[in-house]
Design a protein around this motif. Structure first.
Motif, PDB file in Angstrom:
ATOM      1  N   GLU A  75      43.525  33.066  22.506  1.00 36.87           N
ATOM      2  CA  GLU A  75      42.331  32.562  23.212  1.00 36.87           C
ATOM      3  C   GLU A  75      41.343  33.693  23.481  1.00 36.87           C
ATOM      4  O   GLU A  75      40.139  33.557  23.290  1.00 36.87           O
ATOM      5  CB  GLU A  75      42.719  31.924  24.560  1.00 36.87           C
ATOM      6  N   PRO A  98      39.229  28.304  24.422  1.00 33.08           N
ATOM      7  CA  PRO A  98      40.494  27.776  24.937  1.00 33.08           C
ATOM      8  C   PRO A  98      41.203  26.935  23.877  1.00 33.08           C
ATOM      9  O   PRO A  98      40.555  26.247  23.080  1.00 33.08           O
ATOM     10  CB  PRO A  98      40.081  26.911  26.134  1.00 33.08           C
ATOM     11  N   GLY A 146      43.695  24.531  27.330  1.00 35.91           N
ATOM     12  CA  GLY A 146      43.772  25.982  27.443  1.00 35.91           C
ATOM     13  C   GLY A 146      45.110  26.402  28.036  1.00 35.91           C
ATOM     14  O   GLY A 146      45.873  25.586  28.552  1.00 35.91           O
TER      15      GLY A 146
END
Ligand code: THU
Length: 160
Positions: A122, A128, A144
């Motif tokens: 990420e 995310p 996420g």
């Protein structure tokens, strides 16, 4: 002393509630369990990473007689994605696990090391990753990694 409450919001849903793309990714993770090599744990885990371009990269746990030398399905998929498509962000990751022929009823939970690697991916792309944890009783969806890894360690923590 200051007390801080950490909230984690995730969603539990069934397959029909997922988008067609997410359903496809979960099916790819289930299919990926066929590539699992788990003679020691007999716990077959599959993962499928969706890249921004739509490409799906599968992974499965690979075990070794020296146990710590093996690798989880999630990292197998994410490292394969990074190695083959270094410029492609990962936007979603599905995980499924079975014992024998039966997929687990509860959503499979990634280990701490895999959560840290998901966090790193990420950070790398600044996007995310939607995480889909498959269970026959329901699919846990996390938008996420933060809900699964609060107070995570990131690059910025190394600069004062
Ligand atoms: N495993 C995964 O591949 N992913 C997870 O999220 C949990 C655990 C693997 C590692 C090992 O091969 C086996 O499952 C038992 O821990």
């Amino acid at each position: 002393m200051i007390e801080r409450k950490i909230e984690a919001i995730v969603h539990i849903c069934d397959m029909a509630e997922l988008s067609e793309e997410d359903q496809q990714l979960v099916e790819a993770a289930k299919k990926a369990t066929e590539g699992s090599y788990a003679p020691y744990s007999k716990f077959n885990v599959g993962a499928a990473a969706r890249l921004k371009s739509g490409i799906i990269v599968p992974g499965a746990n690979q075990e070794n007689a020296a146990y710590p030398s093996g690798l989880c399905a999630e990292r197998t998929a994410l490292f394969a994605a990074g190695a083959q498509y270094p410029d492609q962000p990962v936007i979603a990751l599905a995980i499924a696990a079975r014992k024998g022929k039966r997929f687990l009823p509860k959503p499979v939970s990634p280990c701490g090391a895999c959560r840290q690697v998901i966090s790193g991916v990420e950070e790398r792309f600044g996007i995310p990753i939607r995480i889909l944890l498959y269970g026959t009783d329901g699919i846990l969806v996390s938008e996420g990694i933060t809900p699964l890894l609060p107070l995570r360690f990131v690059d910025g923590d190394m600069s004062v």
